[in-house]
Design an enzyme around this catalytic site. Structure first.
Site, PDB file in Angstrom:
ATOM      1  N   LYS A  17       0.835  -1.212   0.000  1.00 16.35           N
ATOM      2  CA  LYS A  17       0.000   0.000   0.000  1.00 16.35           C
ATOM      3  C   LYS A  17       0.868   1.260   0.000  1.00 16.35           C
ATOM      4  CE  LYS A  17      -2.188  -0.980   3.903  1.00 16.35           C
ATOM      5  NZ  LYS A  17      -1.601  -2.275   4.291  1.00 16.35           N
ATOM      6  N   ARG A  92      -9.335   0.810   9.301  1.00 15.01           N
ATOM      7  CA  ARG A  92      -8.971  -0.583   9.569  1.00 15.01           C
ATOM      8  C   ARG A  92     -10.039  -1.308  10.375  1.00 15.01           C
ATOM      9  NH1 ARG A  92      -2.993   0.376   9.354  1.00 15.01           N
ATOM     10  NH2 ARG A  92      -1.862  -1.571   9.586  1.00 15.01           N
ATOM     11  N   ARG A 131      11.505  -6.369   4.920  1.00 15.13           N
ATOM     12  CA  ARG A 131      11.179  -4.945   4.719  1.00 15.13           C
ATOM     13  C   ARG A 131      11.968  -4.047   5.667  1.00 15.13           C
ATOM     14  NH1 ARG A 131       5.111  -2.568   4.950  1.00 15.13           N
ATOM     15  NH2 ARG A 131       5.203  -3.047   7.165  1.00 15.13           N
ATOM     16  N   ARG A 168      11.227  -2.091  11.206  1.00 13.12           N
ATOM     17  CA  ARG A 168      10.219  -1.728  12.195  1.00 13.12           C
ATOM     18  C   ARG A 168      10.086  -2.848  13.229  1.00 13.12           C
ATOM     19  NH1 ARG A 168       5.093  -0.008   8.582  1.00 13.12           N
ATOM     20  NH2 ARG A 168       4.106  -1.101  10.300  1.00 13.12           N
ATOM     21  N   ARG A 179      -0.210  -9.290  13.538  1.00 18.57           N
ATOM     22  CA  ARG A 179      -0.785  -8.276  12.647  1.00 18.57           C
ATOM     23  C   ARG A 179      -1.657  -8.914  11.574  1.00 18.57           C
ATOM     24  NH1 ARG A 179       4.178  -5.410  10.565  1.00 18.57           N
ATOM     25  NH2 ARG A 179       2.809  -3.925   9.526  1.00 18.57           N
TER      26      ARG A 179
HETATM   27  P1  AMP Z   1       1.009   0.455   9.351  1.00 14.87           P
HETATM   28  O1  AMP Z   1       2.219   1.274   9.125  1.00 14.87           O
HETATM   29  O2  AMP Z   1      -0.175   0.915   8.548  1.00 14.87           O
HETATM   30  O3  AMP Z   1       1.248  -1.029   9.189  1.00 14.87           O
HETATM   31  O4  AMP Z   1       0.583   0.673  10.884  1.00 14.87           O
HETATM   32  C1  AMP Z   1       1.448   0.341  11.941  1.00 14.87           C
HETATM   33  C2  AMP Z   1       0.661   0.168  13.219  1.00 14.87           C
HETATM   34  O5  AMP Z   1       0.028   1.406  13.570  1.00 14.87           O
HETATM   35  C3  AMP Z   1      -0.466  -0.848  13.167  1.00 14.87           C
HETATM   36  O6  AMP Z   1      -0.032  -2.186  13.384  1.00 14.87           O
HETATM   37  C4  AMP Z   1      -1.362  -0.350  14.296  1.00 14.87           C
HETATM   38  O7  AMP Z   1      -0.829  -0.688  15.571  1.00 14.87           O
HETATM   39  C5  AMP Z   1      -1.250   1.165  14.135  1.00 14.87           C
HETATM   40  N1  AMP Z   1      -2.286   1.654  13.183  1.00 14.87           N
HETATM   41  C6  AMP Z   1      -2.080   2.239  11.976  1.00 14.87           C
HETATM   42  N2  AMP Z   1      -3.233   2.562  11.391  1.00 14.87           N
HETATM   43  C7  AMP Z   1      -4.208   2.171  12.240  1.00 14.87           C
HETATM   44  C8  AMP Z   1      -5.630   2.190  12.192  1.00 14.87           C
HETATM   45  N3  AMP Z   1      -6.290   2.697  11.137  1.00 14.87           N
HETATM   46  N4  AMP Z   1      -6.306   1.693  13.267  1.00 14.87           N
HETATM   47  C9  AMP Z   1      -5.658   1.204  14.349  1.00 14.87           C
HETATM   48  N5  AMP Z   1      -4.327   1.109  14.439  1.00 14.87           N
HETATM   49  C10 AMP Z   1      -3.600   1.594  13.396  1.00 14.87           C
END
Ligand code: AMP
Length: 222
Positions: A17, A92, A131, A168, A179
């Protein structure tokens, strides 16, 4: 002035994404809003929100809706009404999707499209293990483990801005499985929410970045 596209890029962690959002941002000249990046900025700056979010993020679970909706919608609503955007990682949960819909209703126009990048689980696990992300511009990079200790095969320098690359915490194996499970149980139901509203376009997400970008552009009618 023409109205900019309002898009959601949807898919599991590791679907690509962020990479596709970056390409679309450059091509369509619209804003990229990544909820994960917003949270990571808060964590780095050790703000009160960052301190609360870090624990959830490190465990690979979702940050509660009441914290997430505020920061994501604040960003969306800070744009001019006619400006386009790409949401990446938000919504999400169905509750977040509903909150976004209600906020956009106050601006008289809903989303234009939700692009679902579909990638099988074994491929996600492989991608997330390799990654690395730039600390400066957040661009994701894919590494193949080189040494016998699983260390990456090249220098940890961003190809885009020269920043330092890091893995990360939530891309480590312990958090990745969580996740993916959280995605299946809490985030997949959002697909039905958008399918019911005829906004969903499915894009198979295993191919080169360019090929997938072509499919995304086609799904957007561009
Ligand atoms: P990402 O970089 O999108 O994979 O997000 C990293 C982490 O941030 C996720 O595993 C969640 O802990 C938190 N996070 C990001 N976006 C959301 C969302 N829309 N709702 C809840 N937690 C989020």
């Amino acid at each position: 002035m023409t109205q900019g596209l309002r898009l959601v890029l949807f898919g599991p962690p590791g679907a690509g994404k962020g990479t596709q959002a970056q390409l679309l941002t450059e091509r369509l000249k619209i804003s990229h809003i990544s909820s994960g990046d917003l949270f990571r900025h808060h964590v780095q700056a050790e703000t009160p929100l960052g301190l609360k979010a870090a624990d959830y993020m490190n465990r690979g679970v979702l940050v509660p809706d009441e914290l997430t909706i505020d920061i994501a919608l604040e960003k969306v609503m800070s744009l001019n009404a006619e400006e386009g955007f790409i949401l990446d990682g938000f919504p999400r949960t169905r509750f977040q999707a509903k909150a976004l819909e209600e906020a956009l209703q106050t601006r008289a126009r809903n989303l234009d499209k939700v692009v679902y990048i579909d990638v099988p689980e074994d491929e996600l696990l492989r991608r997330l293990a390799g990654r690395f992300v730039c600390r400066q511009c957040q661009a994701p990079h894919s590494m193949t483990p080189g040494g016998t200790d699983g260390s990456p095969d090249r220098e940890l320098i961003c190809e885009r801005c020269g920043g330092e690359l890091y893995q990360r915490t939530d891309d480590r194996p312990e958090a990745v499985q969580t996740r993916i499970e959280v995605y299946k149980s809490e985030t997949m139901p959002v697909l039905d929410f958008y399918r019911e509203r005829a906004l969903l376009a499915d894009v198979p997400g295993v191919d080169t970045v360019e090929q997938i970008n072509k499919r995304v552009m086609k799904a957007l009618g561009l």
